[in-house]
Design a protein around this motif. Structure first.
Motif, PDB file in Angstrom:
ATOM      1  N   PRO A 147       0.263   0.636 -11.545  1.00  0.00           N
ATOM      2  CA  PRO A 147      -0.745   0.161 -12.497  1.00  0.00           C
ATOM      3  C   PRO A 147      -2.141   0.542 -12.006  1.00  0.00           C
ATOM      4  N   PRO A 148      -3.163   0.398 -12.832  1.00  0.00           N
ATOM      5  CA  PRO A 148      -4.535   0.651 -12.366  1.00  0.00           C
ATOM      6  C   PRO A 148      -4.883  -0.300 -11.219  1.00  0.00           C
ATOM      7  N   PRO A 149      -5.706   0.122 -10.258  1.00  0.00           N
ATOM      8  CA  PRO A 149      -6.104  -0.766  -9.151  1.00  0.00           C
ATOM      9  C   PRO A 149      -6.743  -2.042  -9.677  1.00  0.00           C
ATOM     10  N   ASN A 150      -6.399  -3.160  -9.063  1.00  0.00           N
ATOM     11  CA  ASN A 150      -6.968  -4.440  -9.503  1.00  0.00           C
ATOM     12  C   ASN A 150      -8.232  -4.816  -8.734  1.00  0.00           C
ATOM     13  N   GLY A 151      -8.649  -3.934  -7.803  1.00  0.00           N
ATOM     14  CA  GLY A 151      -9.888  -4.176  -7.075  1.00  0.00           C
ATOM     15  C   GLY A 151      -9.736  -5.039  -5.842  1.00  0.00           C
ATOM     16  N   LEU A 152      -8.527  -5.503  -5.557  1.00  0.00           N
ATOM     17  CA  LEU A 152      -8.300  -6.363  -4.394  1.00  0.00           C
ATOM     18  C   LEU A 152      -7.531  -5.594  -3.324  1.00  0.00           C
ATOM     19  N   LYS A 153      -7.816  -5.913  -2.067  1.00  0.00           N
ATOM     20  CA  LYS A 153      -7.092  -5.263  -0.981  1.00  0.00           C
ATOM     21  C   LYS A 153      -6.484  -6.301  -0.050  1.00  0.00           C
ATOM     22  N   VAL A 154      -5.334  -5.935   0.512  1.00  0.00           N
ATOM     23  CA  VAL A 154      -4.552  -6.849   1.353  1.00  0.00           C
ATOM     24  C   VAL A 154      -4.256  -6.163   2.679  1.00  0.00           C
ATOM     25  N   ALA A 155      -4.381  -6.914   3.772  1.00  0.00           N
ATOM     26  CA  ALA A 155      -4.056  -6.420   5.106  1.00  0.00           C
ATOM     27  C   ALA A 155      -2.685  -6.945   5.514  1.00  0.00           C
ATOM     28  N   LEU A 156      -1.832  -6.051   6.009  1.00  0.00           N
ATOM     29  CA  LEU A 156      -0.513  -6.438   6.495  1.00  0.00           C
ATOM     30  C   LEU A 156      -0.472  -6.194   8.001  1.00  0.00           C
ATOM     31  N   VAL A 157      -0.216  -7.233   8.771  1.00  0.00           N
ATOM     32  CA  VAL A 157      -0.211  -7.132  10.231  1.00  0.00           C
ATOM     33  C   VAL A 157       1.214  -6.875  10.694  1.00  0.00           C
ATOM     34  N   GLY A 158       1.423  -5.735  11.351  1.00  0.00           N
ATOM     35  CA  GLY A 158       2.761  -5.322  11.762  1.00  0.00           C
ATOM     36  C   GLY A 158       3.327  -4.332  10.764  1.00  0.00           C
ATOM     37  N   LYS A 176      -4.699  -2.636  -3.121  1.00  0.00           N
ATOM     38  CA  LYS A 176      -4.922  -1.637  -2.085  1.00  0.00           C
ATOM     39  C   LYS A 176      -4.379  -2.237  -0.782  1.00  0.00           C
ATOM     40  N   VAL A 177      -3.451  -1.544  -0.135  1.00  0.00           N
ATOM     41  CA  VAL A 177      -2.746  -2.112   1.009  1.00  0.00           C
ATOM     42  C   VAL A 177      -3.023  -1.296   2.274  1.00  0.00           C
ATOM     43  N   THR A 178      -3.342  -2.010   3.358  1.00  0.00           N
ATOM     44  CA  THR A 178      -3.487  -1.388   4.673  1.00  0.00           C
ATOM     45  C   THR A 178      -2.579  -2.106   5.650  1.00  0.00           C
ATOM     46  N   VAL A 179      -1.776  -1.328   6.376  1.00  0.00           N
ATOM     47  CA  VAL A 179      -0.858  -1.877   7.378  1.00  0.00           C
ATOM     48  C   VAL A 179      -1.449  -1.610   8.763  1.00  0.00           C
ATOM     49  N   PHE A 180      -1.587  -2.671   9.559  1.00  0.00           N
ATOM     50  CA  PHE A 180      -2.120  -2.567  10.914  1.00  0.00           C
ATOM     51  C   PHE A 180      -0.992  -2.733  11.925  1.00  0.00           C
ATOM     52  N   GLU A 181      -0.825  -1.740  12.787  1.00  0.00           N
ATOM     53  CA  GLU A 181       0.246  -1.758  13.787  1.00  0.00           C
ATOM     54  C   GLU A 181      -0.358  -1.689  15.189  1.00  0.00           C
ATOM     55  N   ALA A 182       0.072  -2.605  16.066  1.00  0.00           N
ATOM     56  CA  ALA A 182      -0.467  -2.651  17.425  1.00  0.00           C
ATOM     57  C   ALA A 182      -0.010  -1.469  18.267  1.00  0.00           C
ATOM     58  N   ARG A 212       3.271   5.958   1.951  1.00  0.00           N
ATOM     59  CA  ARG A 212       1.975   6.654   2.012  1.00  0.00           C
ATOM     60  C   ARG A 212       1.691   7.351   0.675  1.00  0.00           C
ATOM     61  N   ALA A 213       2.735   7.963   0.110  1.00  0.00           N
ATOM     62  CA  ALA A 213       2.567   8.668  -1.157  1.00  0.00           C
ATOM     63  C   ALA A 213       2.183   7.711  -2.279  1.00  0.00           C
ATOM     64  N   LEU A 214       2.513   6.431  -2.101  1.00  0.00           N
ATOM     65  CA  LEU A 214       2.136   5.414  -3.090  1.00  0.00           C
ATOM     66  C   LEU A 214       0.731   4.870  -2.835  1.00  0.00           C
ATOM     67  N   GLY A 215       0.097   5.324  -1.749  1.00  0.00           N
ATOM     68  CA  GLY A 215      -1.272   4.902  -1.473  1.00  0.00           C
ATOM     69  C   GLY A 215      -1.430   3.895  -0.353  1.00  0.00           C
ATOM     70  N   VAL A 216      -0.332   3.533   0.311  1.00  0.00           N
ATOM     71  CA  VAL A 216      -0.421   2.578   1.418  1.00  0.00           C
ATOM     72  C   VAL A 216      -1.046   3.281   2.626  1.00  0.00           C
ATOM     73  N   GLU A 217      -2.032   2.633   3.251  1.00  0.00           N
ATOM     74  CA  GLU A 217      -2.690   3.184   4.441  1.00  0.00           C
ATOM     75  C   GLU A 217      -2.090   2.534   5.687  1.00  0.00           C
ATOM     76  N   PHE A 218      -1.850   3.330   6.724  1.00  0.00           N
ATOM     77  CA  PHE A 218      -1.307   2.831   7.982  1.00  0.00           C
ATOM     78  C   PHE A 218      -2.295   3.106   9.111  1.00  0.00           C
ATOM     79  N   ARG A 219      -2.568   2.077   9.922  1.00  0.00           N
ATOM     80  CA  ARG A 219      -3.469   2.220  11.067  1.00  0.00           C
ATOM     81  C   ARG A 219      -2.734   1.746  12.320  1.00  0.00           C
ATOM     82  N   THR A 220      -2.490   2.661  13.232  1.00  0.00           N
ATOM     83  CA  THR A 220      -1.783   2.333  14.472  1.00  0.00           C
ATOM     84  C   THR A 220      -2.777   2.018  15.592  1.00  0.00           C
ATOM     85  N   ASN A 221      -2.243   1.534  16.726  1.00  0.00           N
ATOM     86  CA  ASN A 221      -3.060   1.164  17.886  1.00  0.00           C
ATOM     87  C   ASN A 221      -4.169   0.186  17.501  1.00  0.00           C
TER      88      ASN A 221
END
Length: 268
Positions: A147-158, A176-182, A212-221
């Protein structure tokens, strides 16, 4: 294809072919080799298509199991895979490591004390469908419409399975989703807790690439709590923070001998 219940009962459960022991001892390649299309269809024919699908009730994500098995029997492989992916974004992984014998297959009427037969190999058919699509090389063409972006973003830890499933569900709702990995490698327990002869690393990486192809961002370390706190993530504009930190540390029992040489925790 119309098959009577009596004929379905006559079909024995198909064993999953495995790598020969003399080959296994020389490598860490996957042991279970999976069904081919013919075997998957024959196994799917065993499904009784119950009016009340207890298997769905036993599935943690409520996959339409009778529906995708029916499509396998009809030869509609892509349609069967699409039914699974409506509710499960990780079929290649779940088809391999989900404990189907404790969930969907446990509830299968074929395996009830009354019939005294073996349940339909639901997990093995799920794996076949996912692997068939991967082998076709057209994964991106089967990504769900967003769907069109709703303007909200969520952080997922792990970046373990909890966060990966949450990411799939959230992007399909416009977040908008960002995954944070230690750690430096993505996948959590999938990567660090399951050996490659059970779950090949390329399977994990391809499922993550699909997100990733769906737009999910991943941040390691990135250690949430040190690199940035949860409060700082909120201050940065995240509307919600999901904590999927997993069970990376052992829970010791405090009994004599647990610290002796040769005693290991499950993760080790």
């Amino acid at each position: 294809m119309n098959i009577s219940p009596q004929d379905r009962l006559k079909i024995s459960r198909h064993a999953v072919p495995t790598r020969e022991p003399q080959e296994r001892v020389r490598c860490f390649d996957e042991v279970a080799l999976g069904y081919d299309e013919q075997t998957a269809r024959e196994e799917a024919m065993r499904c009784l298509q119950c009016k009340r699908p207890y298997c769905m009730e036993g599935c943690p994500v409520s996959i339409d199991i009778p529906g995708f098995l029916r499509e396998v029997v009809a030869g509609n492989i892509d349609k069967a895979a699409a039914i699974i992916k409506n509710t499960n974004s990780l079929p290649s992984i779940c088809g391999r490591v989900c404990q189907h014998e404790l969930f969907c297959e446990k509830e299968c009427l074929l395996g009830s004390p009354k019939t005294k037969l073996e349940p339909v190999a639901i997990g093995s058919i799920e794996r076949f469908l996912a692997d068939h699509q991967r082998a076709s090389g057209a994964k991106d063409a089967r990504l769900p419409e967003l769907p069109p972006p709703n303007g909200l973003k969520v952080a997922l830890v792990g970046s373990g399975p909890a966060s990966l499933i949450a990411a799939f569900d959230l992007v399909r709702k416009g977040y908008k989703v960002t995954v944070f990995e230690a750690l430096h490698q993505l996948g959590g327990v999938l990567a660090y807790g399951i050996p490659p002869f059970r779950l090949p690393r390329e399977i994990i990486n391809e499922e993550i690439d699909r997100l990733r192809a769906l737009g999910v961002e991943f941040r390691t370390n990135f250690i949430v709590g040190r690199t940035q706190t949860v409060d700082e993530l909120f201050a940065e504009g995240y509307s919600a923070v999901f904590l999927g930190t997993g069970a990376g540390l052992p829970h010791l029992m405090g009994i004599p001998g647990e610290n002796l040489i040769g005693v290991y925790t499950a993760n080790e």
